[in-house]
Enzyme design. Structure first.
Site, mmCIF file in Angstrom:
data_model
loop_
_atom_site.group_PDB
_atom_site.id
_atom_site.type_symbol
_atom_site.label_atom_id
_atom_site.label_comp_id
_atom_site.label_asym_id
_atom_site.label_seq_id
_atom_site.Cartn_x
_atom_site.Cartn_y
_atom_site.Cartn_z
ATOM 1 C CE LYS A 15 5.677 -3.176 -9.541
ATOM 2 N NZ LYS A 15 6.553 -2.054 -9.118
ATOM 3 N NE ARG A 90 3.126 -1.838 -3.245
ATOM 4 C CZ ARG A 90 2.902 -1.430 -4.490
ATOM 5 N NH1 ARG A 90 2.165 -2.150 -5.297
ATOM 6 N NH2 ARG A 90 3.440 -0.310 -4.917
ATOM 7 N NE ARG A 128 5.180 6.319 -12.887
ATOM 8 C CZ ARG A 128 5.240 5.206 -12.176
ATOM 9 N NH1 ARG A 128 5.501 4.056 -12.756
ATOM 10 N NH2 ARG A 128 5.070 5.256 -10.862
ATOM 11 N NE ARG A 162 1.322 6.532 -9.990
ATOM 12 C CZ ARG A 162 1.848 5.359 -9.703
ATOM 13 N NH1 ARG A 162 1.979 4.462 -10.646
ATOM 14 N NH2 ARG A 162 2.248 5.092 -8.493
ATOM 15 N NE ARG A 173 4.924 5.387 -5.125
ATOM 16 C CZ ARG A 173 5.167 6.012 -6.278
ATOM 17 N NH1 ARG A 173 5.206 7.321 -6.327
ATOM 18 N NH2 ARG A 173 5.374 5.321 -7.366
#
Ligand code: ADP
Length: 217
Positions: A15, A90, A128, A162, A173
């Site tokens: 996203k 969300r 990531r 992160r 998550r």
């Protein structure tokens, strides 16, 4: 009529990458609640501390705080002609608030679901890395930098991982996403505003589909 583009998809669906492309090429502001909370959690205040706890556990920030933040941010001048939402809504309460906001400001909403299977999502999130200087996003499995752990454009800078991209938090998550956020896809589908794109291809191909979905309205 001005548009709100809502990017939907699991953590790691891409996203953020798509929102950045849309911002650059369509000139719409990109609002990422995740980025806003990451900025806020750096503060040495009780709120900063609370956000650090919530986000490192993979849970959601409470609706009242999230809703207030989005209401205020989208009321700014650069959002008058529409904007891109990345990571919001969300929950059902957030989606309801967004409907009211869109109606009161005369914006039409289109939700784009970036669809990526679960096994790929896992690699994307654990692999990531981001450059702290330019924000460039890498992935050690799919889009590695030329040299391990440093940015191609800023070779003197080590890439960041992160804080919530570790195995435990990722599991939480993804569970939160399945439970709280996935049902919103049905809601946008039922109301005829959901567009699906295949999020497993390269980002330019995904972008082309999103552009079609958004403009073909
Ligand atoms: P992800 O890769 O999990 O989609 P984000 O950058 O969008 O990550 O969000 C990181 C964290 O920020 C979430 O796990 C959650 O704690 C918090 N957060 C972001 N957006 C929201 C939201 N709309 N409602 C509640 N919490 C949010």
């Amino acid at each position: 009529m001005s548009k709100i583009i809502v990017l939907m998809g699991a953590p790691g669906a891409g996203k953020g990458t798509q929102a950045r492309l849309l911002e650059e090429r369509m000139g719409l502001s990109h609002i990422s609640t995740g980025d806003m909370f990451r900025e806020m959690k750096r503060a040495e205040t009780p709120l900063g501390e609370r956000l650090r706890d919530i986000m490192s556990s993979g849970a959601l920030v409470p609706d009242d705080l999230t809703i207030r933040l989005v209401e205020e941010r989208t009321g700014q001048d650069d959002c008058r002609n529409g904007y891109i939402l990345d990571g919001f809504p969300r929950t059902t309460a957030q989606a309801e608030m967004l409907e009211r906001l869109a109606a009161s400001r005369g914006h039409r909403l289109v939700a784009v679901f970036v669809d990526v299977p679960f096994d790929i999502i896992e690699k994307r999130v654990t692999g990531r890395r981001t450059c702290p200087v330019c924000g460039e996003i890498y992935n050690v499995y799919f889009k590695p930098p030329a040299r391990d752990e440093v940015c191609d454009l800023h070779p003197e800078t080590r890439l960041n991982r992160r804080a919530d991209d570790n195995a435990e938090t990722i599991k939480a998550r993804l569970a939160t996403y399945e439970q709280e956020t996935r049902p919103l896809l049905d809601y946008y589908e039922r109301t005829g505003r959901l567009r699906r794109v295949d999020g497993t291809r390269d980002s330019e191909a995904i972008y082309a589909d999103i552009e079609k979905a958004v403009n073909g309205e």
